[in-house]
Scaffold this motif. Sequence first.
Motif, PDB file in Angstrom:
ATOM      1  N   ASN A 141       0.879  -1.170   0.167  1.00 39.25           N
ATOM      2  CA  ASN A 141      -0.049   0.023   0.014  1.00 39.25           C
ATOM      3  C   ASN A 141       0.962   1.220  -0.030  1.00 39.25           C
ATOM      4  O   ASN A 141       2.061   1.187   0.304  1.00 39.25           O
ATOM      5  CB  ASN A 141      -1.027   0.124   1.008  1.00 39.25           C
ATOM      6  CG  ASN A 141      -0.163   0.066   2.475  1.00 39.25           C
ATOM      7  OD1 ASN A 141       0.025   1.156   3.103  1.00 39.25           O
ATOM      8  ND2 ASN A 141       0.031  -1.080   3.410  1.00 39.25           N
TER       9      ASN A 141
ATOM     10  N   SER B 281      -4.259   5.105   3.437  1.00 39.91           N
ATOM     11  CA  SER B 281      -3.315   4.495   2.353  1.00 39.91           C
ATOM     12  C   SER B 281      -4.485   4.120   1.189  1.00 39.91           C
ATOM     13  O   SER B 281      -5.627   3.879   1.116  1.00 39.91           O
ATOM     14  CB  SER B 281      -2.746   3.418   2.824  1.00 39.91           C
ATOM     15  OG  SER B 281      -3.538   2.225   3.299  1.00 39.91           O
ATOM     16  N   ILE B 282      -3.684   3.799   0.022  1.00 42.66           N
ATOM     17  CA  ILE B 282      -4.309   3.113  -1.162  1.00 42.66           C
ATOM     18  C   ILE B 282      -3.743   1.769  -1.387  1.00 42.66           C
ATOM     19  O   ILE B 282      -2.612   1.866  -1.360  1.00 42.66           O
ATOM     20  CB  ILE B 282      -3.975   4.049  -2.478  1.00 42.66           C
ATOM     21  CG1 ILE B 282      -4.655   5.492  -2.206  1.00 42.66           C
ATOM     22  CG2 ILE B 282      -4.448   3.437  -3.736  1.00 42.66           C
ATOM     23  CD1 ILE B 282      -4.342   6.496  -3.346  1.00 42.66           C
ATOM     24  N   THR B 283      -4.435   0.883  -1.578  1.00 44.84           N
ATOM     25  CA  THR B 283      -3.980  -0.358  -1.923  1.00 44.84           C
ATOM     26  C   THR B 283      -3.615  -0.751  -3.374  1.00 44.84           C
ATOM     27  O   THR B 283      -4.187  -0.211  -3.992  1.00 44.84           O
ATOM     28  CB  THR B 283      -5.013  -1.644  -1.205  1.00 44.84           C
ATOM     29  OG1 THR B 283      -5.272  -1.376  -0.204  1.00 44.84           O
ATOM     30  CG2 THR B 283      -4.515  -3.061  -1.454  1.00 44.84           C
ATOM     31  N   LEU B 284      -2.206  -1.365  -3.474  1.00 48.74           N
ATOM     32  CA  LEU B 284      -1.801  -1.262  -4.676  1.00 48.74           C
ATOM     33  C   LEU B 284      -1.889  -2.901  -5.421  1.00 48.74           C
ATOM     34  O   LEU B 284      -1.446  -3.680  -4.769  1.00 48.74           O
ATOM     35  CB  LEU B 284      -0.415  -0.941  -4.795  1.00 48.74           C
ATOM     36  CG  LEU B 284      -0.176   0.620  -4.315  1.00 48.74           C
ATOM     37  CD1 LEU B 284       1.470   0.882  -4.076  1.00 48.74           C
ATOM     38  CD2 LEU B 284      -0.912   1.751  -5.106  1.00 48.74           C
TER      39      LEU B 284
ATOM     40  N   SER C  33       2.552  -0.550   8.984  1.00 46.73           N
ATOM     41  CA  SER C  33       1.812  -0.233   7.630  1.00 46.73           C
ATOM     42  C   SER C  33       1.143  -1.475   7.195  1.00 46.73           C
ATOM     43  O   SER C  33       0.436  -1.599   6.444  1.00 46.73           O
ATOM     44  CB  SER C  33       2.772   0.474   6.713  1.00 46.73           C
ATOM     45  OG  SER C  33       3.783  -0.400   6.490  1.00 46.73           O
TER      46      SER C  33
ATOM     47  N   ARG D 258      -2.772  -1.940   7.148  1.00 48.56           N
ATOM     48  CA  ARG D 258      -3.566  -1.399   6.135  1.00 48.56           C
ATOM     49  C   ARG D 258      -3.395  -2.297   4.805  1.00 48.56           C
ATOM     50  O   ARG D 258      -4.441  -2.128   3.982  1.00 48.56           O
ATOM     51  CB  ARG D 258      -2.605  -0.072   5.766  1.00 48.56           C
ATOM     52  CG  ARG D 258      -2.911   1.081   6.658  1.00 48.56           C
ATOM     53  CD  ARG D 258      -2.468   2.576   6.330  1.00 48.56           C
ATOM     54  NE  ARG D 258      -1.171   2.544   5.783  1.00 48.56           N
ATOM     55  CZ  ARG D 258       0.128   3.197   5.848  1.00 48.56           C
ATOM     56  NH1 ARG D 258       0.221   3.850   7.012  1.00 48.56           N
ATOM     57  NH2 ARG D 258       1.253   3.156   5.258  1.00 48.56           N
ATOM     58  N   SER D 259      -2.385  -2.928   4.724  1.00 47.51           N
ATOM     59  CA  SER D 259      -2.581  -4.014   3.615  1.00 47.51           C
ATOM     60  C   SER D 259      -3.705  -5.260   3.692  1.00 47.51           C
ATOM     61  O   SER D 259      -3.705  -6.109   2.993  1.00 47.51           O
ATOM     62  CB  SER D 259      -1.196  -4.789   3.443  1.00 47.51           C
ATOM     63  OG  SER D 259      -0.336  -3.818   2.725  1.00 47.51           O
TER      64      SER D 259
ATOM     65  N   GLY E  49      -8.632  -3.795   0.855  1.00 45.59           N
ATOM     66  CA  GLY E  49      -8.623  -3.238  -0.531  1.00 45.59           C
ATOM     67  C   GLY E  49      -9.043  -1.782  -0.456  1.00 45.59           C
ATOM     68  O   GLY E  49      -9.662  -1.334   0.516  1.00 45.59           O
TER      69      GLY E  49
ATOM     70  N   CYS F  38      -7.561  -1.060  11.389  1.00 48.13           N
ATOM     71  CA  CYS F  38      -7.746  -0.386   9.938  1.00 48.13           C
ATOM     72  C   CYS F  38      -9.259  -0.774   9.561  1.00 48.13           C
ATOM     73  O   CYS F  38     -10.029  -1.735  10.016  1.00 48.13           O
ATOM     74  CB  CYS F  38      -7.013  -1.059   8.966  1.00 48.13           C
ATOM     75  SG  CYS F  38      -5.059  -0.433   9.422  1.00 48.13           S
TER      76      CYS F  38
ATOM     77  N   GLN G  43     -11.708  -0.024   5.747  1.00 47.80           N
ATOM     78  CA  GLN G  43     -12.056   0.392   4.400  1.00 47.80           C
ATOM     79  C   GLN G  43     -12.805   1.456   4.379  1.00 47.80           C
ATOM     80  O   GLN G  43     -13.897   1.415   5.002  1.00 47.80           O
ATOM     81  CB  GLN G  43     -12.290  -0.803   3.686  1.00 47.80           C
ATOM     82  CG  GLN G  43     -12.378  -0.331   1.922  1.00 47.80           C
ATOM     83  CD  GLN G  43     -13.156  -1.371   1.216  1.00 47.80           C
ATOM     84  OE1 GLN G  43     -14.062  -1.428   0.986  1.00 47.80           O
ATOM     85  NE2 GLN G  43     -12.459  -2.222   0.478  1.00 47.80           N
TER      86      GLN G  43
ATOM     87  N   ILE H 214      -5.789   0.658  -8.333  1.00 48.22           N
ATOM     88  CA  ILE H 214      -6.221   0.360  -6.716  1.00 48.22           C
ATOM     89  C   ILE H 214      -6.543  -0.908  -6.810  1.00 48.22           C
ATOM     90  O   ILE H 214      -7.350  -1.414  -7.705  1.00 48.22           O
ATOM     91  CB  ILE H 214      -7.287   1.325  -6.440  1.00 48.22           C
ATOM     92  CG1 ILE H 214      -6.881   2.936  -6.786  1.00 48.22           C
ATOM     93  CG2 ILE H 214      -7.631   1.188  -5.146  1.00 48.22           C
ATOM     94  CD1 ILE H 214      -8.041   3.726  -6.323  1.00 48.22           C
TER      95      ILE H 214
END
Length: 326
Positions: A12, A35-38, A142, A145-146, A149, A167, A169, A315
């Motif tokens: 992320n 965060s943004i999930t990658l 971190s 956060r992963s 999604g 965390c 979503q 994303i």
Amino acid sequence: MRIEAEAVAPANIAVVKYWGKRNKQLNLPLNDSLSITLESLQVRSKVTFDENLNHDEIFVNGERLSDYETREYAGRVLEIIRKLYGKRVFARIESTSNFPSSAGLASSAAGIAALTFASNAALNLGLDDKELSKIARVGSGSACRSMFGGFVRWNKGESDEGDDSFCEQVFGPDHWPNLVDVIGIFKEEKKKVSSRSGMESSVASSSLLKCRLRFVEETFDDIIKAIRDRDVNSFFHLTMRHSNSMHAIILDSWPSMSYLNDKSFVVMDWVHEFGKAAYTFDAGPNPHILVLEENVQEVVNFLEGLGAKVIVSKIGKGPSLVRSET
């Protein structure tokens, strides 16, 4: 007894950063982060619990981790897992990533998330993603956060035990379908100063830390609103301000340090001139340039012109199970 599961988890990129902890052992942060999930950056981990093992063994991209690395990261997660399982059984973990580790691209976050997700499946613990995020957090901040999604909020919490630091979503992976992260990789070697050590130094010495925490608190709802409304200009502006804020703290630490390099600053100048993107840097020199899909190629051309290896990611979704067997 031999129980095995394999999972894939994403990296992320934080747009609202966390840099500094109120509890180092539990990885409790000083501020909320977002965060943004990658989709394109993933770690695949196979976890095998085996009664014949008398210690944990961890291999990352074929290289065995030291006892210290095993104990301080994945080992923290496995101790919690064993306590929940009610039996002291050790594990062999084999992880592979499709992107460079230790270069500021959240490889440890993805790896710990995959380990946590696979362990839950292997031992049939039945924990939901919120509870798994608390466990993953202890291994690598971190990493929590992963576990989700899309756009993910990490609540810093107030409890000393960390029960309310988890965390959730905020928006799903499909909320902003044409938002893309273009990552430029200039350096792939291990960082001179780990994120963990860097945070400790900043908390102990930076005179700007209180100002930054106030800035995060004052602007957090604004960046949530910008994402909700898909307000490109506001989102890009706030994303860059938050990146700069964290790196100002890092530079202000004593002894002074920096994770950025000359090319990082070239990227920052170009993005400002380009006017249709936002940069953000984690603890490394490699830029994440957030941009709308229609402008991706211009960003790719620029980064390749600087000699960067380029990864383009949309994303992504949270972790998934590859297989589980007894």
